[in-house]
Design a protein around this motif. Structure first.
Motif, PDB file in Angstrom:
ATOM      1  N   ARG A  12      13.033  -3.598   6.514  1.00  0.00           N
ATOM      2  CA  ARG A  12      12.730  -2.654   7.587  1.00  0.00           C
ATOM      3  C   ARG A  12      11.348  -2.938   8.181  1.00  0.00           C
ATOM      4  N   ASP A  13      11.246  -2.741   9.490  1.00  0.00           N
ATOM      5  CA  ASP A  13       9.968  -2.962  10.163  1.00  0.00           C
ATOM      6  C   ASP A  13       9.150  -1.662  10.172  1.00  0.00           C
ATOM      7  N   PRO A  14       7.925  -1.678  10.704  1.00  0.00           N
ATOM      8  CA  PRO A  14       7.086  -0.480  10.680  1.00  0.00           C
ATOM      9  C   PRO A  14       7.642   0.733  11.420  1.00  0.00           C
ATOM     10  N   SER A  15       8.663   0.562  12.239  1.00  0.00           N
ATOM     11  CA  SER A  15       9.267   1.743  12.862  1.00  0.00           C
ATOM     12  C   SER A  15      10.159   2.480  11.876  1.00  0.00           C
ATOM     13  N   GLU A  16      10.519   1.815  10.790  1.00  0.00           N
ATOM     14  CA  GLU A  16      11.432   2.392   9.799  1.00  0.00           C
ATOM     15  C   GLU A  16      10.806   2.621   8.428  1.00  0.00           C
ATOM     16  N   TRP A  17       9.675   1.965   8.160  1.00  0.00           N
ATOM     17  CA  TRP A  17       9.065   2.072   6.836  1.00  0.00           C
ATOM     18  C   TRP A  17       7.575   1.804   6.913  1.00  0.00           C
ATOM     19  N   MET A  18       6.806   2.590   6.168  1.00  0.00           N
ATOM     20  CA  MET A  18       5.370   2.361   5.998  1.00  0.00           C
ATOM     21  C   MET A  18       5.046   2.611   4.532  1.00  0.00           C
ATOM     22  N   PRO A  19       3.999   1.974   4.020  1.00  0.00           N
ATOM     23  CA  PRO A  19       3.614   2.220   2.622  1.00  0.00           C
ATOM     24  C   PRO A  19       3.339   3.708   2.400  1.00  0.00           C
ATOM     25  N   SER A  20       3.630   4.177   1.205  1.00  0.00           N
ATOM     26  CA  SER A  20       3.413   5.598   0.914  1.00  0.00           C
ATOM     27  C   SER A  20       1.931   5.960   0.891  1.00  0.00           C
ATOM     28  N   ALA A  21       1.077   5.014   0.552  1.00  0.00           N
ATOM     29  CA  ALA A  21      -0.366   5.262   0.515  1.00  0.00           C
ATOM     30  C   ALA A  21      -0.936   5.138   1.928  1.00  0.00           C
ATOM     31  N   ALA A  22      -1.394   6.240   2.485  1.00  0.00           N
ATOM     32  CA  ALA A  22      -1.918   6.240   3.856  1.00  0.00           C
ATOM     33  C   ALA A  22      -3.065   5.243   4.023  1.00  0.00           C
ATOM     34  N   GLY A  23      -3.839   5.045   2.968  1.00  0.00           N
ATOM     35  CA  GLY A  23      -4.959   4.114   3.027  1.00  0.00           C
ATOM     36  C   GLY A  23      -4.542   2.662   3.193  1.00  0.00           C
ATOM     37  N   ALA A  24      -3.265   2.376   3.004  1.00  0.00           N
ATOM     38  CA  ALA A  24      -2.767   1.003   3.129  1.00  0.00           C
ATOM     39  C   ALA A  24      -2.139   0.728   4.494  1.00  0.00           C
ATOM     40  N   HIS A  25      -2.017   1.742   5.337  1.00  0.00           N
ATOM     41  CA  HIS A  25      -1.317   1.580   6.613  1.00  0.00           C
ATOM     42  C   HIS A  25      -1.953   0.544   7.522  1.00  0.00           C
ATOM     43  N   CYS A  26      -3.260   0.599   7.709  1.00  0.00           N
ATOM     44  CA  CYS A  26      -3.909  -0.335   8.636  1.00  0.00           C
ATOM     45  C   CYS A  26      -3.778  -1.773   8.145  1.00  0.00           C
ATOM     46  N   ARG A  27      -3.968  -1.986   6.862  1.00  0.00           N
ATOM     47  CA  ARG A  27      -3.814  -3.344   6.336  1.00  0.00           C
ATOM     48  C   ARG A  27      -2.376  -3.825   6.514  1.00  0.00           C
ATOM     49  N   TYR A  28      -1.414  -2.974   6.225  1.00  0.00           N
ATOM     50  CA  TYR A  28      -0.012  -3.340   6.372  1.00  0.00           C
ATOM     51  C   TYR A  28       0.295  -3.723   7.822  1.00  0.00           C
ATOM     52  N   LEU A  29      -0.187  -2.917   8.759  1.00  0.00           N
ATOM     53  CA  LEU A  29       0.065  -3.196  10.173  1.00  0.00           C
ATOM     54  C   LEU A  29      -0.575  -4.505  10.618  1.00  0.00           C
ATOM     55  N   THR A  30      -1.820  -4.743  10.217  1.00  0.00           N
ATOM     56  CA  THR A  30      -2.478  -5.988  10.638  1.00  0.00           C
ATOM     57  C   THR A  30      -1.791  -7.201  10.021  1.00  0.00           C
ATOM     58  N   GLU A  31      -1.349  -7.098   8.791  1.00  0.00           N
ATOM     59  CA  GLU A  31      -0.643  -8.222   8.176  1.00  0.00           C
ATOM     60  C   GLU A  31       0.717  -8.438   8.839  1.00  0.00           C
ATOM     61  N   TRP A  32       1.373  -7.361   9.234  1.00  0.00           N
ATOM     62  CA  TRP A  32       2.664  -7.467   9.925  1.00  0.00           C
ATOM     63  C   TRP A  32       2.484  -8.203  11.253  1.00  0.00           C
ATOM     64  N   ALA A  60     -10.823   0.058  14.042  1.00  0.00           N
ATOM     65  CA  ALA A  60     -11.687  -1.045  13.619  1.00  0.00           C
ATOM     66  C   ALA A  60     -10.901  -2.237  13.081  1.00  0.00           C
ATOM     67  N   ALA A  61      -9.585  -2.133  13.046  1.00  0.00           N
ATOM     68  CA  ALA A  61      -8.766  -3.199  12.462  1.00  0.00           C
ATOM     69  C   ALA A  61      -8.737  -4.429  13.374  1.00  0.00           C
ATOM     70  N   LEU A  62      -8.855  -5.585  12.750  1.00  0.00           N
ATOM     71  CA  LEU A  62      -8.755  -6.856  13.451  1.00  0.00           C
ATOM     72  C   LEU A  62      -7.598  -7.642  12.858  1.00  0.00           C
ATOM     73  N   VAL A  63      -6.885  -8.353  13.706  1.00  0.00           N
ATOM     74  CA  VAL A  63      -5.776  -9.187  13.255  1.00  0.00           C
ATOM     75  C   VAL A  63      -6.250 -10.629  13.236  1.00  0.00           C
ATOM     76  N   HIS A  64      -6.214 -11.239  12.068  1.00  0.00           N
ATOM     77  CA  HIS A  64      -6.589 -12.641  11.904  1.00  0.00           C
ATOM     78  C   HIS A  64      -5.334 -13.415  11.534  1.00  0.00           C
ATOM     79  N   PHE A  65      -5.096 -14.540  12.221  1.00  0.00           N
ATOM     80  CA  PHE A  65      -3.949 -15.368  11.875  1.00  0.00           C
ATOM     81  C   PHE A  65      -4.226 -16.805  12.261  1.00  0.00           C
TER      82      PHE A  65
END
Length: 69
Positions: A12-32, A60-65
């Protein structure tokens, strides 16, 4: 990520699932987003909406790839 949470996420993509820990959301999104950019993958409208909407909570999140070879 635990095996249990990985099973809950499945493919599932972020429209259907996000980590349960709110503190992990930004990292999850940037990695996605970094993965999508690295491999030139498409984003469907629901996924894009979720990414844009949730990105507002990560000013403040930055996407590095690194582009794939």
């Amino acid at each position: 990520m635990t095996a249990r949470s990985n099973r809950a996420k499945a493919d599932r993509d972020p429209s259907e699932w996000m980590p349960s820990a709110a503190g992990a959301h930004c990292r999850y999104l940037t990695e996605w987003v970094a993965t999508k950019l690295r491999w030139g993958l498409t984003v469907d409208p629901a996924e894009r909406g979720a990414l844009v909407g949730r990105a507002e909570d990560c000013p403040a999140a930055l996407v590095h790839f690194t582009p794939s070879p």
